[in-house]
Scaffold this motif. Structure first.
Motif, PDB file in Angstrom:
ATOM      1  N   GLU A  88       0.792  -1.236   0.000  1.00  0.00           N
ATOM      2  CA  GLU A  88       0.000   0.000   0.000  1.00  0.00           C
ATOM      3  C   GLU A  88       0.820   1.280   0.000  1.00  0.00           C
ATOM      4  OE1 GLU A  88      -2.785  -0.205   3.170  1.00  0.00           O
ATOM      5  OE2 GLU A  88      -4.145  -1.472   2.021  1.00  0.00           O
ATOM      6  N   ASN A  89       2.053   1.220   0.373  1.00  0.00           N
ATOM      7  CA  ASN A  89       2.870   2.442   0.447  1.00  0.00           C
ATOM      8  C   ASN A  89       4.335   2.059   0.650  1.00  0.00           C
ATOM      9  OD1 ASN A  89       3.227   2.044   3.401  1.00  0.00           O
ATOM     10  ND2 ASN A  89       1.054   2.503   3.435  1.00  0.00           N
ATOM     11  N   VAL A 215       9.133   1.530  -2.784  1.00  0.00           N
ATOM     12  CA  VAL A 215       8.614   2.651  -3.592  1.00  0.00           C
ATOM     13  C   VAL A 215       7.160   2.924  -3.233  1.00  0.00           C
ATOM     14  CG1 VAL A 215       7.979   3.304  -5.976  1.00  0.00           C
ATOM     15  CG2 VAL A 215      10.192   2.233  -5.549  1.00  0.00           C
ATOM     16  N   THR A 216       6.773   4.175  -3.344  1.00  0.00           N
ATOM     17  CA  THR A 216       5.359   4.532  -3.215  1.00  0.00           C
ATOM     18  C   THR A 216       4.832   4.982  -4.573  1.00  0.00           C
ATOM     19  OG1 THR A 216       3.921   5.525  -1.537  1.00  0.00           O
ATOM     20  CG2 THR A 216       5.321   7.044  -2.753  1.00  0.00           C
ATOM     21  N   GLY A 217       3.510   4.943  -4.747  1.00  0.00           N
ATOM     22  CA  GLY A 217       2.952   5.301  -6.059  1.00  0.00           C
ATOM     23  C   GLY A 217       2.622   6.771  -6.227  1.00  0.00           C
ATOM     24  N   ARG A 218       2.213   7.416  -5.113  1.00  0.00           N
ATOM     25  CA  ARG A 218       1.552   8.716  -5.259  1.00  0.00           C
ATOM     26  C   ARG A 218       2.504   9.885  -5.525  1.00  0.00           C
ATOM     27  NH1 ARG A 218       2.448   7.781  -0.021  1.00  0.00           N
ATOM     28  NH2 ARG A 218       3.133   9.485   1.330  1.00  0.00           N
ATOM     29  N   LYS A 219       3.786   9.704  -5.379  1.00  0.00           N
ATOM     30  CA  LYS A 219       4.712  10.840  -5.504  1.00  0.00           C
ATOM     31  C   LYS A 219       5.102  11.026  -6.973  1.00  0.00           C
ATOM     32  CE  LYS A 219       6.143  10.210  -0.717  1.00  0.00           C
ATOM     33  NZ  LYS A 219       5.509  11.369  -0.087  1.00  0.00           N
ATOM     34  N   LEU A 221       5.612   9.096  -9.335  1.00  0.00           N
ATOM     35  CA  LEU A 221       5.004   8.202 -10.324  1.00  0.00           C
ATOM     36  C   LEU A 221       3.620   8.675 -10.767  1.00  0.00           C
ATOM     37  CD1 LEU A 221       6.063   4.645  -9.106  1.00  0.00           C
ATOM     38  CD2 LEU A 221       6.670   5.754 -11.262  1.00  0.00           C
ATOM     39  N   ARG A 222       3.034   9.612 -10.030  1.00  0.00           N
ATOM     40  CA  ARG A 222       1.722  10.170 -10.370  1.00  0.00           C
ATOM     41  C   ARG A 222       0.619   9.099 -10.304  1.00  0.00           C
ATOM     42  NH1 ARG A 222       1.608  13.543 -15.632  1.00  0.00           N
ATOM     43  NH2 ARG A 222      -0.116  14.500 -14.520  1.00  0.00           N
ATOM     44  N   ALA A 223       0.817   8.108  -9.455  1.00  0.00           N
ATOM     45  CA  ALA A 223      -0.188   7.043  -9.285  1.00  0.00           C
ATOM     46  C   ALA A 223      -1.117   7.434  -8.132  1.00  0.00           C
ATOM     47  CB  ALA A 223       0.534   5.728  -8.999  1.00  0.00           C
ATOM     48  N   PRO A 224      -2.194   6.672  -7.934  1.00  0.00           N
ATOM     49  CA  PRO A 224      -3.106   7.029  -6.837  1.00  0.00           C
ATOM     50  C   PRO A 224      -2.491   6.827  -5.457  1.00  0.00           C
ATOM     51  CG  PRO A 224      -3.789   5.000  -7.914  1.00  0.00           C
ATOM     52  CD  PRO A 224      -2.679   5.551  -8.734  1.00  0.00           C
ATOM     53  N   ARG A 225      -3.035   7.493  -4.490  1.00  0.00           N
ATOM     54  CA  ARG A 225      -2.624   7.264  -3.093  1.00  0.00           C
ATOM     55  C   ARG A 225      -2.948   5.819  -2.724  1.00  0.00           C
ATOM     56  NH1 ARG A 225      -3.444  12.101   1.062  1.00  0.00           N
ATOM     57  NH2 ARG A 225      -1.923  10.740   2.064  1.00  0.00           N
ATOM     58  N   GLY A 226      -2.218   5.304  -1.741  1.00  0.00           N
ATOM     59  CA  GLY A 226      -2.488   3.940  -1.283  1.00  0.00           C
ATOM     60  C   GLY A 226      -1.920   2.873  -2.201  1.00  0.00           C
ATOM     61  N   THR A 227      -0.903   3.234  -2.988  1.00  0.00           N
ATOM     62  CA  THR A 227      -0.229   2.223  -3.825  1.00  0.00           C
ATOM     63  C   THR A 227       1.269   2.270  -3.564  1.00  0.00           C
ATOM     64  OG1 THR A 227       0.016   3.773  -5.681  1.00  0.00           O
ATOM     65  CG2 THR A 227      -1.924   2.345  -5.706  1.00  0.00           C
ATOM     66  N   GLY A 228       1.922   1.158  -3.774  1.00  0.00           N
ATOM     67  CA  GLY A 228       3.377   1.100  -3.625  1.00  0.00           C
ATOM     68  C   GLY A 228       3.853  -0.290  -3.986  1.00  0.00           C
ATOM     69  N   PHE A 229       5.154  -0.472  -3.994  1.00  0.00           N
ATOM     70  CA  PHE A 229       5.664  -1.820  -4.266  1.00  0.00           C
ATOM     71  C   PHE A 229       7.023  -2.037  -3.624  1.00  0.00           C
ATOM     72  CE2 PHE A 229       6.987   0.687  -8.006  1.00  0.00           C
ATOM     73  CZ  PHE A 229       8.339   0.360  -8.120  1.00  0.00           C
ATOM     74  N   LEU A 230       7.334  -3.328  -3.508  1.00  0.00           N
ATOM     75  CA  LEU A 230       8.614  -3.757  -2.941  1.00  0.00           C
ATOM     76  C   LEU A 230       9.298  -4.663  -3.946  1.00  0.00           C
ATOM     77  CD1 LEU A 230      10.628  -4.347  -0.566  1.00  0.00           C
ATOM     78  CD2 LEU A 230       9.065  -6.167   0.137  1.00  0.00           C
TER      79      LEU A 230
END
Ligand code: PLP
Length: 399
Positions: A88-89, A215-219, A221-230
């Motif tokens: 999620e983040n 990594v987080t998505g929302r910064k 990467l311009r992805a939605p909040r509440g996304t990320g990956f390892l």
């Protein structure tokens, strides 16, 4: 290879496809960027389908598209798709990797002074629970990370090198590729926080030589909040303990034992927001279509322009340092509290944020900064927006 700059026409088209750019001047990309319209349209359309046809049924229909999010991440960081887990983040990603390490009393962790608060808390927690030793490599007088100090700090007890590539509240950067070479030479686990880097500049896990990357998505990467990956390298996956386990992460279960999945998705759980997963994939594809090297070129140009303009203004101190700088521009305004600066700019529809001491505690304390103003640029920002920000700041300090 020569990087072709983003043209004014391209920027206009990209801005027209980002509705937020019509509403405000957004310099809070290190907080959360404005997403492209296509990302939001993808998410809302998916949610509508879920509401009409059912969550599991919609998932079955979009299985291939959902799976492509892993392919997009793999392309973004030059990884194998089986080495990626969706979370999620960035904090969840980092904590899943870090807390999976089998620390023993006396093990040493080496880090830098730019480390993010989540990570610092993780180190302290590991010290309290496992008796690890934390070694911090301070930046040198020029504000650069010292590779020789890192070499000198390594001992036979060093279990982990953990580095934040780009800090939350400063414009400098940590040389993660050079550090990776040292980690490899000494055969030490290497964990990189690329939360502010992904989408801002090229990050290649093979070039960095890291074992784990969060990594987080929302910064950027311009992805939605509440996304990320390892990312966890294949050879390291079996070495990490699983922190939370369900029937997805460990599909083979008996009453006495279980076997985790044979890929990094063992660090995920079954239930996740499928609409956001699709949105993350769309946002990454969008960035890859523009070209991360072109994005990075423009981010550096705009950040350089902003620093240069701020540098000529009496009453403003720019705090960024180091040989290589990124899209995060930090400064303070003489005798005006950072929160007030942020609020005054918000009245004019200009979004900046306040970098708090807690976020990058070691660095902020060392430099006696209780807070700073953070104006973080992205490629869709313009020279005009930078001029407007500087005009408003000049008004604020009575220049
Ligand atoms: C450098 C860095 N690392 C990690 C994080 C944590 O990211 P998240 O809020 O997605 O957990 C942040 C958030 O600002 C950050 O700036």
């Amino acid at each position: 290879m020569e990087v072709i700059p983003l043209s004014t026409e391209e920027i206009t088209v990209l801005r027209n496809k980002t509705k937020g750019t019509q509403h405000s001047i957004h310099f809070n990309n290190a907080g959360a960027s404005l997403p492209p319209d296509v990302v939001i349209d993808t998410i809302t359309a998916y949610l509508q389908e879920e509401a009409i046809y059912g969550g599991y049924e919609t998932e079955a229909k979009y299985q291939a598209e959902l799976d492509q999010t892993y392919d997009a991440i793999a392309r973004l960081i030059n990884a194998d798709k089986d080495d990626i887990a969706l979370v999620e983040n960035a904090s969840a990603a980092w904590g899943t990797a870090f807390n999976g390490i089998d620390f023993k009393p006396g093990d040493e962790i080496i880090t830098c002074e730019m480390e993010y608060v989540t990570n610092l808390l993780g180190f302290i927690n590991a010290r309290q629970n496992h008796g690890v030793i934390i070694k911090i490599i301070p930046n040198n007088d020029q504000g650069n990370f010292s590779l020789s100090a890192l070499e000198a700090a390594i001992s036979s007890k060093t279990k982990l090198i953990a580095m934040t590539h780009i800090a939350s509240t400063a414009g400098g950067m940590i040389p993660i590729v050079a550090i990776g070479k040292i980690a490899k030479k000494h055969d030490i686990l290497y964990l990189v926080d690329a939360c502010q880097s992904a989408g801002q500049l090229p990050v290649d896990v093979k070039e960095v030589g890291c074992d784990m990357l969060s990594v987080t998505g929302r910064k950027y990467l311009r992805a939605p909040r509440g996304t990320g990956f390892l990312f966890v390298k294949k050879s390291v996956q079996d070495k990490l303990k699983l922190m939370v386990i369900d029937g997805f992460s460990a599909p083979v279960v008996s009453l006495d034992d279980f076997t985790p999945r044979n890929d990094a998705r063992r660090f995920e759980l079954y239930e996740k927001n499928r609409a956001l997963t699709l949105g993350l994939g769309k946002a990454i594809d969008y960035a890859l279509n523009i070209g991360i090297d072109r994005i990075w070129q423009r981010v550096q140009y705009l950040a350089g322009l902003l620093r240069q303009k701020l540098g000529t203004m009496t009453g403003i101190t720019v705090h960024d340092f180091g040989a290589e700088q990124c899209g995060i521009v930090t400064f303070s305004v003489d005798a005006v509290d950072s929160i007030l600066v942020k609020n005054k700019l918000a009245d004019k529809h200009i979004n900046v944020s306040v970098g708090k001491a807690i976020s990058t505690l070691i660095y902020m304390d060392k430099n006696h900064l209780a807070s700073n103003v953070r104006a973080s640029v992205h490629y869709y920002n313009t020279e005009e927006e930078i001029s407007k920000l500087c005009e408003e700041l000049a008004g604020l300090i009575g220049n």
